[in-house]
Design a protein around this motif. Structure first.
Motif, PDB file in Angstrom:
ATOM      1  N   GLY A   1      21.402  78.630  76.072  1.00 26.83           N
ATOM      2  CA  GLY A   1      20.180  79.335  75.690  1.00 26.83           C
ATOM      3  C   GLY A   1      20.050  79.560  74.195  1.00 26.83           C
ATOM      4  O   GLY A   1      18.958  79.856  73.700  1.00 26.83           O
ATOM      5  N   SER A   2      21.125  79.417  73.475  1.00 25.79           N
ATOM      6  CA  SER A   2      21.070  79.614  72.022  1.00 25.79           C
ATOM      7  C   SER A   2      20.800  78.288  71.300  1.00 25.79           C
ATOM      8  O   SER A   2      20.917  78.209  70.081  1.00 25.79           O
ATOM      9  N   TYR A   3      20.465  77.282  72.073  1.00 26.04           N
ATOM     10  CA  TYR A   3      20.186  75.962  71.509  1.00 26.04           C
ATOM     11  C   TYR A   3      18.965  75.296  72.154  1.00 26.04           C
ATOM     12  O   TYR A   3      18.068  74.798  71.476  1.00 26.04           O
TER      13      TYR A   3
ATOM     14  N   THR B   1      31.164  84.601  70.940  1.00 24.50           N
ATOM     15  CA  THR B   1      32.527  84.247  71.362  1.00 24.50           C
ATOM     16  C   THR B   1      32.566  82.837  71.952  1.00 24.50           C
ATOM     17  O   THR B   1      33.641  82.363  72.310  1.00 24.50           O
ATOM     18  N   THR B   2      31.424  82.195  72.093  1.00 27.23           N
ATOM     19  CA  THR B   2      31.364  80.916  72.804  1.00 27.23           C
ATOM     20  C   THR B   2      32.147  79.847  72.040  1.00 27.23           C
ATOM     21  O   THR B   2      31.917  79.627  70.851  1.00 27.23           O
ATOM     22  N   LEU B   3      33.062  79.215  72.768  1.00 25.16           N
ATOM     23  CA  LEU B   3      34.001  78.262  72.145  1.00 25.16           C
ATOM     24  C   LEU B   3      33.292  77.219  71.282  1.00 25.16           C
ATOM     25  O   LEU B   3      33.656  76.998  70.123  1.00 25.16           O
TER      26      LEU B   3
ATOM     27  N   GLY C   1      18.595  87.671  78.679  1.00 21.23           N
ATOM     28  CA  GLY C   1      19.498  86.602  79.122  1.00 21.23           C
ATOM     29  C   GLY C   1      19.429  85.432  78.150  1.00 21.23           C
ATOM     30  O   GLY C   1      18.369  85.168  77.563  1.00 21.23           O
ATOM     31  N   GLY C   2      20.552  84.725  77.975  1.00 21.82           N
ATOM     32  CA  GLY C   2      20.577  83.605  77.029  1.00 21.82           C
ATOM     33  C   GLY C   2      19.441  82.613  77.271  1.00 21.82           C
ATOM     34  O   GLY C   2      18.765  82.175  76.344  1.00 21.82           O
ATOM     35  N   ARG C   3      19.208  82.273  78.533  1.00 23.10           N
ATOM     36  CA  ARG C   3      18.201  81.254  78.834  1.00 23.10           C
ATOM     37  C   ARG C   3      16.781  81.810  78.781  1.00 23.10           C
ATOM     38  O   ARG C   3      15.813  81.081  79.009  1.00 23.10           O
TER      39      ARG C   3
ATOM     40  N   MET D   1      18.287  76.124  86.723  1.00 23.95           N
ATOM     41  CA  MET D   1      19.534  75.879  87.466  1.00 23.95           C
ATOM     42  C   MET D   1      20.596  76.937  87.174  1.00 23.95           C
ATOM     43  O   MET D   1      21.403  77.265  88.048  1.00 23.95           O
ATOM     44  N   GLU D   2      20.614  77.480  85.953  1.00 25.49           N
ATOM     45  CA  GLU D   2      21.562  78.565  85.696  1.00 25.49           C
ATOM     46  C   GLU D   2      21.056  79.857  86.350  1.00 25.49           C
ATOM     47  O   GLU D   2      21.841  80.710  86.747  1.00 25.49           O
ATOM     48  N   SER D   3      19.746  79.965  86.485  1.00 26.36           N
ATOM     49  CA  SER D   3      19.194  81.176  87.114  1.00 26.36           C
ATOM     50  C   SER D   3      19.343  81.147  88.633  1.00 26.36           C
ATOM     51  O   SER D   3      19.747  82.135  89.244  1.00 26.36           O
TER      52      SER D   3
HETATM   53  O1  LIG Z   1      24.669  82.613  73.278  1.00 31.55           O
HETATM   54  P1  LIG Z   1      26.072  82.487  73.758  1.00 31.55           P
HETATM   55  O2  LIG Z   1      26.717  83.801  74.040  1.00 31.55           O
HETATM   56  O3  LIG Z   1      26.879  81.675  72.773  1.00 31.55           O
HETATM   57  O4  LIG Z   1      26.062  81.724  75.131  1.00 31.55           O
HETATM   58  C1  LIG Z   1      25.572  80.426  75.239  1.00 31.55           C
HETATM   59  C2  LIG Z   1      25.313  80.036  76.660  1.00 31.55           C
HETATM   60  O5  LIG Z   1      26.495  80.104  77.426  1.00 31.55           O
HETATM   61  C3  LIG Z   1      26.211  80.580  78.725  1.00 31.55           C
HETATM   62  O6  LIG Z   1      26.755  81.847  78.845  1.00 31.55           O
HETATM   63  C4  LIG Z   1      26.791  79.686  79.785  1.00 31.55           C
HETATM   64  O7  LIG Z   1      28.060  79.299  79.491  1.00 31.55           O
HETATM   65  C5  LIG Z   1      24.702  80.606  78.812  1.00 31.55           C
HETATM   66  O8  LIG Z   1      24.255  81.495  79.741  1.00 31.55           O
HETATM   67  C6  LIG Z   1      24.340  80.914  77.412  1.00 31.55           C
HETATM   68  O9  LIG Z   1      23.002  80.609  77.161  1.00 31.55           O
END
Ligand SMILES: O=P(O)(O)OC[C@H]1O[C@](O)(CO)[C@@H](O)[C@@H]1O
Length: 545
Positions: A157-159, A212-214, A269-271, A355-357
């Protein structure tokens, strides 16, 4: 909706199951012959978005039962609870308030007794001031150069929203600037996005709700190295990095000045976040006024969803039709087919949204569902798809309901091609619905041996969404249309459309495997036989040339 009642327990579901038996073999040819007015009648419209749903395998009775289903499943009550800020994301104990992101100043939406609307507008103002500075050349890079490149680093959702919106709204964007999007942890993504950019003119927008997303943290660290190496100083980070996040502490730890952070909240929510601070790159591209128009489009659809009568309510109808094919016809997928090159990432955007929802296997009570939930979403723009997978849509053995999306007016100066584009959209929807029979082919002189291969059965349903023009307003309204359709489906199925626990396991396992790949000493591998062998082969061969 009684809390513990299941989707298929209610009277309307049972009636729909019986009704399906009566209608499943009725051809759209028949439906149109019996009811020539349905092409005008089975339509709904709001804010320049017109939905023709007449080419669906439905009758007035189907519609009546689907609307009854919505009523029995409490769609309107849950919708109102969402708009009020109630914590309808039960598994995470959160409100679901993407609608607050586009609420007008002066509206009041309370979360835990706190009105969130002024907070939203404060962030929007800060984003607008920053976007103005970047666009106007007042925000300079570390070496005094004007920012000409914006690289959004984020995933999910951040992209998907920022990239989709940027491409969709290219005609409204500042064409003197370059916008790139880095999402994949594959280093090639970063390399391709930056190889021709001048670091002194490049702004990185690190977009991550959690920070925190890898993938995003890794790419952000790579970007930082790339920049510091090129500009020769850590001090450059302050002028070349901004953050979009809910996690102030992690942003500060990364080394981004939290004055250059644009915040949002756990109830987004991200999405569902492309109209939050996550939309900063969109705002830099199309300007504050363009972004405001996009929010107005979202808001117009929100208001329509809230107030339009059920039988003319676009998101409600779209959501119910999805349930109809998904649960009664057993259709597993929906093709989203925008007849717009600028909308080429819209199917990918909708994949996450839908699909994530709604890819969930338990209901809100934690019980296994006994109905099918979210469909698989896929698609490509027309006319490209026609020369690729439409063969299966027309003559394959699977039922694939389609959403065609087109625009009456082009924005490209190469306007004379627009009629050709739209002729193809109308033709495809017509061909899918009505097909061509053996008799018609014979009358046209088809060689008899070829006729069976050339027959197209038709009776393949589609929606046609016809908007006036692909403007920021229209895009906002279209996205909100699908957001609320997803909400409608999730409510019918009784699932939590706002969590995403299913993505966690893979993340945890990857964290365990990373050191097994990076360790120089041979690690003990304790996976299954397949995973152990794959890891070992990778370790043995990755440095071989
Ligand atoms: O914006 P974040 O916290 O980096 O998350 C990115 C994406 O990763 C997810 O949590 C799924 O892994 C999505 O729901 C979210 O949009």
């Amino acid at each position: 909706m009684a809390d513990s009642q299941r989707a298929n327990d209610v009277a309307a579901w049972k009636a729909l199951a019986t009704h399906y038996q009566q209608i499943k073999d009725v051809h759209l040819r028949q439906l149109f012959a019996d009811d020539p007015g349905r092409g005008e009648r089975l339509t709904a419209e709001t804010g320049g978005i017109y939905l023709d749903y007449s080419k669906n395998r439905i009758t007035d009775e189907t519609l009546r039962l689907l609307l009854q289903l919505a009523q029995e499943r409490g769609v309107a009550q849950r919708r109102d609870a969402m708009f009020r800020g109630e914590k309808i994301n039960l598994t995470e104990g959160r409100a679901v308030l993407h609608v607050a992101l586009r609420a007008p100043l002066g509206a009041r939406i309370l979360v835990d007794g706190h009105d969130v609307v002024p907070d939203v507008h404060q962030v929007l103002q800060a984003m607008a001031a920053f976007a103005d500075r970047v666009r106007g050349g007042a925000w300079l890079g570390h070496t005094g150069k004007r920012i000409r490149n914006v690289v959004n680093i984020g995933i999910g959702g951040s992209y998907l929203g920022p990239e989709m919106a940027y491409l969709a709204l290219r005609p409204f964007s500042d064409r003197s600037m370059t916008f790139r999007f880095v999402s994949n942890v594959d280093g090639a993504d970063f390399t391709e996005a930056t190889h021709d950019l001048d670091p002194g003119e490049t702004l990185f927008v690190v977009a991550s709700k959690t920070f925190t997303t890898l993938e995003t943290m890794t790419n952000a660290a790579t970007a930082r190295q790339w920049l510091v190496h090129a500009l020769g100083s850590d001090a450059a980070v302050a002028r070349h990095f901004v953050a979009l996040s809910t996690n102030t502490e992690a942003v500060g730890k990364f080394g981004i000045d939290t004055d250059n952070m644009f915040g949002f909240w756990d109830w987004v929510g991200g999405r569902y976040s492309m109209d939050s601070a996550i939309g900063l790159s969109t705002m830099i591209a199309i300007g504050r006024d363009g972004f405001r128009d996009m929010l107005a489009g979202f808001r117009a659809m929100d208001e329509h969803f809230l107030t339009a009568p059920p039988e003319r309510n676009l998101p409600l109808l779209l959501g119910l039709l999805t349930v109809w094919y998904n649960d009664f016809f057993g259709a597993e997928t929906i093709a989203v087919l925008p007849y717009s090159s600028n909308m080429r990432r819209f199917p990918a955007y909708l994949q996450q949204l839908q699909m994530e929802s709604n890819g969930k296997h338990v209901d809100l009570q934690g019980h296994s569902v006994d109905v099918q939930t979210g469909p698989i979403i896929w698609g490509e723009p027309g006319t490209d798809g026609q020369h690729s997978f439409y063969q299966l849509l027309h003559q394959g053995t699977k039922l694939v309901p389609c959403d065609f999306i087109g625009f009456c007016r082009p924005l490209s100066p190469v306007a004379h091609q627009h009629d050709l584009l739209m002729a193809n959209l109308f033709a495809q929807a017509e061909a899918l619905a009505f097909g061509k029979t053996a008799q018609e082919l014979a009358a046209e002189g088809s060689p008899p041996f070829q006729t069976p291969f050339r027959v197209t059965e038709g009776n393949r349903p589609s929606n046609v969404i016809l908007a006036d023009e692909l403007t920021p307003f229209t895009l906002g309204a279209l996205v909100a249309l699908y957001e609320h359709s997803v909400f409608t489906q999730g409510t019918i199925w009784g699932i939590d459309s706002f969590d995403q626990w299913g993505v966690e396991l893979g993340k945890v396992l990857a964290q365990r495997i990373i050191p097994e790949l990076t360790a120089s000493a041979q690690p003990a591998l304790h996976h299954d036989g397949s995973t152990n062998t794959l890891i070992q082969r990778f370790r043995d061969r990755r440095r071989a040339r």
